[in-house]
Design an enzyme around this catalytic site. Structure first.
Site, PDB file in Angstrom:
ATOM      1  N   GLY A  15       0.809  -1.226   0.000  1.00 40.13           N
ATOM      2  CA  GLY A  15       0.000   0.000   0.000  1.00 40.13           C
ATOM      3  C   GLY A  15       0.835   1.266   0.000  1.00 40.13           C
ATOM      4  O   GLY A  15       2.068   1.236   0.057  1.00 40.13           O
ATOM      5  N   GLN A  16       0.124   2.393  -0.055  1.00 36.45           N
ATOM      6  CA  GLN A  16       0.771   3.717  -0.092  1.00 36.45           C
ATOM      7  C   GLN A  16       1.635   3.976   1.145  1.00 36.45           C
ATOM      8  O   GLN A  16       2.763   4.443   1.035  1.00 36.45           O
ATOM      9  CB  GLN A  16      -0.314   4.801  -0.168  1.00 36.45           C
ATOM     10  CG  GLN A  16      -0.962   4.933  -1.518  1.00 36.45           C
ATOM     11  CD  GLN A  16      -0.369   6.092  -2.306  1.00 36.45           C
ATOM     12  OE1 GLN A  16       0.100   7.070  -1.740  1.00 36.45           O
ATOM     13  NE2 GLN A  16      -0.369   5.974  -3.612  1.00 36.45           N
ATOM     14  N   ILE A  17       1.086   3.686   2.322  1.00 29.50           N
ATOM     15  CA  ILE A  17       1.860   3.932   3.553  1.00 29.50           C
ATOM     16  C   ILE A  17       3.065   2.994   3.594  1.00 29.50           C
ATOM     17  O   ILE A  17       4.183   3.410   3.912  1.00 29.50           O
ATOM     18  CB  ILE A  17       0.990   3.780   4.819  1.00 29.50           C
ATOM     19  CG1 ILE A  17      -0.104   4.854   4.849  1.00 29.50           C
ATOM     20  CG2 ILE A  17       1.847   3.878   6.088  1.00 29.50           C
ATOM     21  CD1 ILE A  17      -1.119   4.692   5.967  1.00 29.50           C
ATOM     22  N   ASN A 106     -12.971  -4.783   9.794  1.00 27.32           N
ATOM     23  CA  ASN A 106     -11.630  -4.688  10.380  1.00 27.32           C
ATOM     24  C   ASN A 106     -11.469  -5.605  11.581  1.00 27.32           C
ATOM     25  O   ASN A 106     -10.383  -6.127  11.821  1.00 27.32           O
ATOM     26  CB  ASN A 106     -11.309  -3.237  10.733  1.00 27.32           C
ATOM     27  CG  ASN A 106     -10.835  -2.478   9.513  1.00 27.32           C
ATOM     28  OD1 ASN A 106      -9.820  -2.819   8.931  1.00 27.32           O
ATOM     29  ND2 ASN A 106     -11.588  -1.487   9.088  1.00 27.32           N
ATOM     30  N   GLY A 131      -3.463   1.074  10.792  1.00 24.97           N
ATOM     31  CA  GLY A 131      -4.689   0.952  10.000  1.00 24.97           C
ATOM     32  C   GLY A 131      -5.911   1.381  10.784  1.00 24.97           C
ATOM     33  O   GLY A 131      -6.088   0.985  11.936  1.00 24.97           O
ATOM     34  N   HIS A 188      -7.715   8.312  17.562  1.00 25.90           N
ATOM     35  CA  HIS A 188      -7.180   8.857  16.305  1.00 25.90           C
ATOM     36  C   HIS A 188      -8.367   9.092  15.374  1.00 25.90           C
ATOM     37  O   HIS A 188      -8.719   8.260  14.549  1.00 25.90           O
ATOM     38  CB  HIS A 188      -6.172   7.895  15.670  1.00 25.90           C
ATOM     39  CG  HIS A 188      -5.756   8.337  14.293  1.00 25.90           C
ATOM     40  ND1 HIS A 188      -5.190   9.572  14.069  1.00 25.90           N
ATOM     41  CD2 HIS A 188      -5.863   7.750  13.079  1.00 25.90           C
ATOM     42  CE1 HIS A 188      -4.961   9.709  12.761  1.00 25.90           C
ATOM     43  NE2 HIS A 188      -5.370   8.617  12.142  1.00 25.90           N
TER      44      HIS A 188
END
Length: 327
Positions: A15-17, A106, A131, A188
């Site tokens: 992924g991007q991260i 999730n 995540g 968060h």
């Protein structure tokens, strides 16, 4: 004498991260410039080719500290003997998806990963959940790993922390490195409460320097809380490099120590500051010798208590929404 390599598991590696994270880990930014690492990369079966492409690039950087790479779609392979586990991969919210459905999707991922960590990771593994919803995903993983210590599981509030630091630096015209004792409470999410009542710049009170409750309430908190959405709006993609940077900061300070500086970590509560036991909550901490300690004795005024209650309520609702999946 060369150090033995540390095993670092990263989920969502394609992924991007992940792409922003892996090169910095291999460069020694997270665990130190003298610490070799073995990267253990987990992603879905359909992402394996993309992970292989990233690994080709890692090889082409010829990082002296990169002692090996494992690519897998099996959590038990990825987490085997892991010293650090960065749980980046999560189910993103798709259009029209209810929050409840997102939590449940999730919960399934993080139950499986928690059980795998419980089974095969180092008994001292340091787990950081990136995540989203990070706090609740970390809670699920922790609850799914009864044989690991609760305090091994953390959620990433460092991005909110860094965002708040940057806003205060801009407001005061002071370098970001000079700001101390600024931290974030709670989830968060946009409900997080960035608290600079105790913050100082060169020993002077930030609160006195800014002295603007309207700015705090109407500009500062919404800017920090909704920064992720603002980045998506501007970039068309979510914040990846800044999230990866925050993950590096979080683990670096946890493993190597924060040198007395107060930082923010999402950690399981033991009742501190009136937060119920086991809630994965953002707290001000200092870190040393691989352990974190909550900053004690801070006075919580009525305004702060109200903000803390709002973010706690959201976390308790999320927790209630997944409780039936935890058995």
């Amino acid at each position: 004498m060369a150090k033995a390599p540390m095993r670092v598991a990263v989920t969502g590696a394609a992924g991007q991260i992940g792409y922003s994270l892996l090169f910095r880990i291999a460069n020694g930014d997270m665990l130190g410039k003298d610490q070799p690492v073995i990267l253990q990369l987990l992603d879905l079966p359909q992402a394996q080719a993309a992970v292989k492409g990233v690994v080709m690039e890692l090889e082409d950087c010829a990082f002296p500290l990169l002692a090996g790479v494992v690519i897998t779609d099996d959590p038990k392979v990825a987490f085997k003997d892991a010293d650090v586990a960065l749980l980046v991969g999560a189910r993103p919210r798709s259009k029209g998806m209810e929050r409840k459905d997102l939590l449940e999707a999730n919960a399934q991922i993080f139950t499986v990963q928690g059980k795998a960590l419980d089974e095969v990771a180092s008994r001292d593994v340091k787990v950081l959940v990136v995540g989203n919803p990070a706090n609740t995903n970390a809670y699920i993983a922790m609850k799914s790993a009864p044989n690991l210590k609760r305090e091994n599981f953390t959620a990433m509030l460092r991005l909110d922390h860094n965002r708040a630091l940057s806003q205060i630096a801009a407001k005061t015209g002071k370098p970001v490195s000079s700001i101390e004792k600024m931290f974030v409470w709670g989830n968060h999410s946009p409900t997080m409460y960035a608290d600079y009542r105790y913050a100082t710049v060169d020993g002077k009170s930030v609160k006195d320097m800014i002295n603007d409750p309207v700015w705090n309430n109407d500009v500062f908190l919404p800017t920090v809380g909704k920064r992720g959405a603002a980045i998506i709006e501007a970039r068309g993609l979510s914040s990846a490099a800044s999230a990866a940077n925050a993950a590096i900061d979080h683990v670096h300070d946890w493993v190597l120590g924060s040198n007395g500086k107060v930082v923010t970590m999402g950690i399981p509560s033991n009742g501190e500051y009136g937060i119920p036991n086991d809630v994965m909550f953002g707290y001000p901490v200092t870190t040393a010798n691989g352990k974190y300690e909550i900053v004690k004795g801070l006075e919580i005024d009525a305004y702060s208590q109200e903000k803390i209650n709002i973010t706690l309520k959201e976390l308790e609702e999320e927790r209630a929404g997944v409780q039936h999946l935890l058995g």
